[in-house]
Design a protein around this motif. Structure first.
Motif, PDB file in Angstrom:
ATOM      1  N   LEU A 858       4.105   3.994  -2.343  1.00  0.00           N
ATOM      2  CA  LEU A 858       4.743   4.356  -1.083  1.00  0.00           C
ATOM      3  C   LEU A 858       3.738   4.310   0.064  1.00  0.00           C
ATOM      4  CD1 LEU A 858       7.186   5.468   0.512  1.00  0.00           C
ATOM      5  CD2 LEU A 858       6.467   7.772  -0.186  1.00  0.00           C
ATOM      6  N   ARG A 859       2.529   4.797  -0.190  1.00  0.00           N
ATOM      7  CA  ARG A 859       1.502   4.787   0.855  1.00  0.00           C
ATOM      8  C   ARG A 859       1.174   3.357   1.294  1.00  0.00           C
ATOM      9  NH1 ARG A 859      -3.723   3.988   0.167  1.00  0.00           N
ATOM     10  NH2 ARG A 859      -3.793   4.699  -2.004  1.00  0.00           N
ATOM     11  N   VAL A 860       1.016   2.462   0.353  1.00  0.00           N
ATOM     12  CA  VAL A 860       0.714   1.066   0.689  1.00  0.00           C
ATOM     13  C   VAL A 860       1.860   0.459   1.498  1.00  0.00           C
ATOM     14  CG1 VAL A 860       0.349  -1.235  -0.264  1.00  0.00           C
ATOM     15  CG2 VAL A 860      -0.830   0.731  -1.269  1.00  0.00           C
ATOM     16  N   ALA A 861       3.102   0.740   1.085  1.00  0.00           N
ATOM     17  CA  ALA A 861       4.256   0.223   1.829  1.00  0.00           C
ATOM     18  C   ALA A 861       4.263   0.759   3.251  1.00  0.00           C
ATOM     19  CB  ALA A 861       5.547   0.600   1.105  1.00  0.00           C
ATOM     20  N   MET A 862       3.960   2.043   3.419  1.00  0.00           N
ATOM     21  CA  MET A 862       3.961   2.626   4.765  1.00  0.00           C
ATOM     22  C   MET A 862       2.845   2.039   5.620  1.00  0.00           C
ATOM     23  SD  MET A 862       5.138   6.625   4.388  1.00  0.00           S
ATOM     24  CE  MET A 862       3.989   7.106   3.105  1.00  0.00           C
ATOM     25  N   GLN A 863       1.693   1.777   5.027  1.00  0.00           N
ATOM     26  CA  GLN A 863       0.613   1.141   5.782  1.00  0.00           C
ATOM     27  C   GLN A 863       1.058  -0.203   6.333  1.00  0.00           C
ATOM     28  OE1 GLN A 863      -2.334   1.508   2.536  1.00  0.00           O
ATOM     29  NE2 GLN A 863      -3.711   2.468   4.013  1.00  0.00           N
ATOM     30  N   ARG A 864       1.712  -0.984   5.496  1.00  0.00           N
ATOM     31  CA  ARG A 864       2.168  -2.307   5.928  1.00  0.00           C
ATOM     32  C   ARG A 864       3.254  -2.198   6.989  1.00  0.00           C
ATOM     33  NH1 ARG A 864       2.762  -5.379   0.032  1.00  0.00           N
ATOM     34  NH2 ARG A 864       0.516  -5.440  -0.475  1.00  0.00           N
ATOM     35  N   ILE A 865       4.198  -1.287   6.778  1.00  0.00           N
ATOM     36  CA  ILE A 865       5.289  -1.110   7.739  1.00  0.00           C
ATOM     37  C   ILE A 865       4.747  -0.670   9.096  1.00  0.00           C
ATOM     38  CG2 ILE A 865       7.284   0.349   8.278  1.00  0.00           C
ATOM     39  CD1 ILE A 865       7.900   0.310   5.239  1.00  0.00           C
ATOM     40  N   GLN A 866       3.814   0.281   9.082  1.00  0.00           N
ATOM     41  CA  GLN A 866       3.251   0.776  10.332  1.00  0.00           C
ATOM     42  C   GLN A 866       2.557  -0.342  11.102  1.00  0.00           C
ATOM     43  OE1 GLN A 866       3.393   3.320  12.138  1.00  0.00           O
ATOM     44  NE2 GLN A 866       1.529   3.457  13.371  1.00  0.00           N
ATOM     45  N   SER A 867       1.734  -1.090  10.427  1.00  0.00           N
ATOM     46  CA  SER A 867       0.989  -2.157  11.094  1.00  0.00           C
ATOM     47  C   SER A 867       1.932  -3.215  11.650  1.00  0.00           C
ATOM     48  CB  SER A 867       0.003  -2.784  10.108  1.00  0.00           C
ATOM     49  OG  SER A 867      -0.671  -3.872  10.692  1.00  0.00           O
TER      50      SER A 867
END
Length: 908
Positions: A858-867
């Protein structure tokens, strides 16, 4: 000169704004003396021994040779020796503070006096003493004669050119009992050998005698100063006002907005530790306080000092210093009636502080903070610190250090500010089933509503989370929102029920006071837009489109919800986002414009038996489109003036929309979408249909909870019948009232539909924000997760072993924090944990709602979504996305996979 931009400014503050005194000798004013009680207490094991230590402290410290505070010494000494043996150490400590009456709030000042010396040979004259507990002392002498400055601790010569630890002609420094003592040297300066100084960097642990030595008579000017400027910090906290003066609003997860006071304990690894409290607004960083205020590293530049400070303050058992915070949980419901609130000792979350250091810090802080009143507890801020406590629980108990966990701390509060704002309206209690409140109401909800119209103020007596729909709506509309325990019975609230009030939510509490109709009208006029607004749209696309053909820019044709889900394919792995279709605005608009005949058919479902068929002749003068029907309804005076009338007539209109015929060609186009999942035409999949308007999921307006979604099951006939339900939800009362308040054109607001497989019986559902909502200085992500399909955003009551209660999700922050001198690590800081015990009739399958590998994914997905989305929206440093996610259902009982089902801009 130190290479750091703050140095000159802070040094000027230290040297400048202090109280001065003129006296015939040293005058240390009536500031409270340093007690050093904690050093005695720390060396004792039993309560009886601690009492003995306190009595020893009275004898050894309060009767020091200078006679300073002699009256207080007698009173304290008599109390200690006369106290019964069952008196607790905390009670003894508190009594000492009480007896120190007449103390200054801050122990700092300066003075100057002249000293005449009649000296014969190598004579020495004692000119006074420095009491224990004085911080940052500097003494200067100035004379034309060759006079030397001396400093003694009992018989120990600290500064003496014949036998002292410092005895040279030139500038030198020595460490002694937690202090850095600096001496100018006995040769003085270029103007006179009698111009000398001594500085004590640190806090004196005992009384020190100051002497002058020389060969001849002399007139000596003695100047001195001590203490921290209150604009920078203090060495003890005598009362709550001092605590408030030095503290800042906390950014700690779960405790945002309460007061936080930062501290440093110097030389905690020795018998002479010193405690400093920072002015946490003026000097927010521990390293800056050590570097600029305390001048710990005079020979290092800032970067060098930063590395040295971190390596000696964090992460090691064998550390020299300890840094942390004291947080005031004033709204904590303390189980002891005499106690008010609670203070927590909190440390850097990634710092594995050893149990002996925590206990020692607790004792030192208790001795230095009268304001604590025995209510200081240790709060482990991460799993790392919790594990250390669990491994040393007996040690904490033996040393009387209370420890509190996150559930106890955050679930037992009487007040939580959710959104800081103010509003005016009629104060009403709303129970389930009551009429819908309006923008003219300040509402006390006895439940968390699934549907919320625009209101003037929100109060719940059920705890909320920042990601609940009710709070997202409050943030969007700048509506005051707070949890207030037993709000309807609160003595400050109950007398004002059903009256006009002014309601304001602050960090420290709320204001509810009588208001006039003129004030209510003026407020409403100020917050409501003056001009009408028309949402953007493009009706040129008339057919459903596959999501894999769309991008974010298509929001103007299909709605932001559908377009942002389509955009997820650009950053996430296949299988971790929905696939399917989006139905354009144009199809809704065509449906609403179609002429309906006036002929009625009693279908046995709609209340008045009306069923609107399509007219054979679209020009039939007796027919009306759905648009025309709602325009006629909206023009009626009763509809305009009464929220209750609007509620009922909009409800009837939605039924008419749902019962209106979909023309055959449109129904066929909609039905064709189902072949994406069932190519053979044997429809076996349930399809989720979700609202996606041009008036939701936008930057600055999320529209959370305004519209409705539904699931079309295989046995329910044509999918167009379910699509109509989504189209009809554009006319919910809450959506209508929101558009009405913001003067948004109802007939330029269009409904698109996001179409994908239904998740059904998911193992986990959750919401998250792609930033650290508590502290922008550290990368992080805020997450709520719950078992099964129990809603996070609109929680409903559940049944547990404790009876019927409100459902609480796992609530935590993922933060990337410093974890060593050279590295960072991700820390999961829990605020609350789920109280759900069973899901789908079985005990919950995991200790935490999300497994560790799911949290990482989930953290990796959120990093990508945020960027990715930050670039699309041209977001600033505060930009973030609000996402919804699932752990999907499986047929064999195995663990499902993570899927992101929604992404929209977060409204802060």
């Amino acid at each position: 000169m130190k290479n750091h931009c703050h140095a000159t400014t802070l040094f000027g503050l230290i040297m400048g704004v202090v109280s001065s005194s003129q006296a015939s000798g040293f005058d240390w004013e009536e500031a409270c003396p340093e007690t050093n009680i904690s050093q005695w207490v720390a060396s004792c094991e039993s309560n009886h021994d601690k009492q003995f230590c306190l009595r020893s402290f009275s004898r050894d410290y309060l009767n020091h040779p200078s006679g300073v505070y002699s009256d207080k010494a007698v009173r304290v000494k008599n109390f200690l020796y006369d106290t019964a043996t069952d008196q607790t150490p905390n009670a003894l400590l508190n009594k000492i503070w009480e007896l120190n009456t007449g103390c200054s709030d801050y122990d700092h000042g300066k003075g100057v006096f002249n000293q005449h010396l009649s000296l014969v040979g190598e004579s020495v004259k004692v000119i006074g003493s420095i009491p224990a507990g004085k911080a940052q002392v500097r003494i200067n002498i100035s004379t034309n004669q060759d006079v030397d400055l001396q400093l003694y601790d009992g018989d120990t010569a600290l500064v003496d050119k014949n036998s002292g630890l410092l005895n040279g002609a030139d500038l030198a420094t020595v460490s002694y009992q937690g202090m850095e003592i600096t001496y100018s040297g006995f040769e003085g300066d270029a103007n006179s050998a009698g111009n000398e100084f001594i500085t004590l960097s640190g806090i004196t642990s005992s009384a020190l005698r100051v002497r002058l030595a020389g060969h001849q008579d002399a007139e000596v000017t003695v100047s001195y100063q001590w203490g921290l400027d209150p604009s920078l910090g203090a060495t003890y906290i005598i009362n709550r006002q001092v605590y408030n003066d030095l503290s800042v609003r906390s950014a700690t997860p779960g405790a945002i907005g309460i007061r936080e006071l930062k501290f440093i304990i110097k030389d905690i690894d020795t018998d002479f530790p010193s405690v400093y409290f920072m002015h946490s607004e003026h000097v927010p960083l521990h390293i800056d306080f050590a570097y600029d205020v305390l001048d710990w590293y005079p020979t290092l530049n800032y970067d060098e000092a930063y590395r040295v400070f971190n390596s000696s303050t964090y992460f090691l058992d064998a550390r020299k210093h300890l840094a942390g915070s004291i947080l005031a949980h004033d709204k904590f419901i303390n189980p002891y009636p005499a106690a008010k609130g609670l203070y927590t000792l909190q440390l850097w979350p990634t710092d594995p502080v050893a149990a002996p250091l925590i206990v020692k810090a607790h004792q030192l802080l208790t001795a230095k903070m009268r304001v604590l009143d025995g209510n200081l507890v240790y709060f482990p801020g991460s799993d790392t610190q919790t594990n250390i406590y669990l491994q040393n629980q007996a040690y904490f108990d033996d040393n009387e250090v209370a420890v509190i966990d996150s559930e106890t701390l955050f679930d037992n509060v009487s007040y939580t500010a959710m959104n800081l704002a103010e509003g005016y309206g009629t104060l009403r209690v709303v129970n389930e089933g009551d009429p819908t409140p309006s923008v003219n109401d300040v509402v006390i909800f006895t439940f968390i509503p699934n549907d919320l119209a625009h209101v003037a103020g929100i109060i719940t007596d059920t705890v909320q989370t920042p990601l609940s729909h009710i709070n997202l709506k409050a943030k969007q509309n700048n509506t005051p929102n707070a949890f207030i325990q037993d709000a309807a019975e609160n003595p400050f609230i109950k007398p004002l029920l059903n009256q006009l009030v002014h309601y304001q939510v602050n960090h420290d509490g709320f204001v509810i006071e009588p208001a006039t109709q003129a004030e209510v009208d003026q407020w409403l006029e100020q917050v409501r837009p003056q001009k009408s607004q028309e949402p953007q749209s493009d009706l040129s696309v008339v057919l459903p489109a596959r999501l894999d053909t769309l991008r974010h820019s298509d929001w103007i044709r299909f709605g932001a919800k559908a377009a942002n889900v389509a955009e997820l394919a650009q950053v996430l792995e296949p299988g971790s986002y929905p696939v399917g279709y989006a139905i354009p605005f144009a199809m809704y608009d065509d449906f609403m414009q179609m002429n309906r005949c006036q002929g009625f058919e009693d279908d046995g479902i709609t209340p008045d038996g009306k069923y609107r068929d399509l007219c054979d002749d679209s020009s039939d003068p007796n027919g009306k489109s759905l648009y025309q029907q709602i325009q006629q309804i909206m023009a009626a005076e009763a509809f305009i003036n009464s929220p209750d009338v609007r509620l009922e007539q909009l409800k009837d209109f939605r039924k008419e929309v749902r019962k209106s015929e979909v023309p055959a060609d449109m129904a066929e186009v909609l039905e064709s979408m189902r072949y994406f999942w069932d190519p053979d035409g044997d429809f076996t999949h349930s399809i989720r249909l979700r609202s996606s308007t041009n008036n939701e999921d936008l930057a600055g307006f999320n529209g959370a909870g305004l519209y409705e979604s539904n699931t079309h099951h295989p046995d329910e006939g044509l999918i167009g019948e379910s699509v109509k339900k989504v189209w009809a939800s554009l006319w919910t009362s809450r959506a209508f009232e929101e558009r009405r308040f913001y003067r948004i054109d109802h007939f330029k607001t269009y409904m698109g539909v996001l179409v994908h497989l239904s998740y059904g019986d998911e193992q986990v559902n959750g919401v998250a924000v792609t930033k650290n909502i508590y502290d922008r200085n550290w990368e992080g992500y805020y997450v709520n997760a719950q078992y099964g399909e129990i809603s996070v955003t609109n929680p409903e009551p559940i049944v547990t072993s404790e009876g019927e209660v409100g459902a609480i999700p796992d609530e935590f922050l993922l933060a990337r924090l410093v974890s060593s001198d050279t590295d960072y690590s991700w820390v999961q800081q829990y605020i609350r944990r789920s109280n759900v015990e069973t899901v789908y009739g079985q005990p919950v399958p995991t200790i935490n709602v999300l497994l560790d590998d799911e949290v990482r994914e989930l953290r990796v997905a959120m990093q990508r979504i945020q960027s990715h989305f930050k670039a699309i929206y041209a977001g600033d440093e505060d930009f973030a996305m609000d996402i919804e996610f699932k752990i999907t259902r499986t047929d064999d009982g195995s663990r499902g996979h993570l899927e992101i089902k929604q992404a929209r801009p977060w409204i802060d």
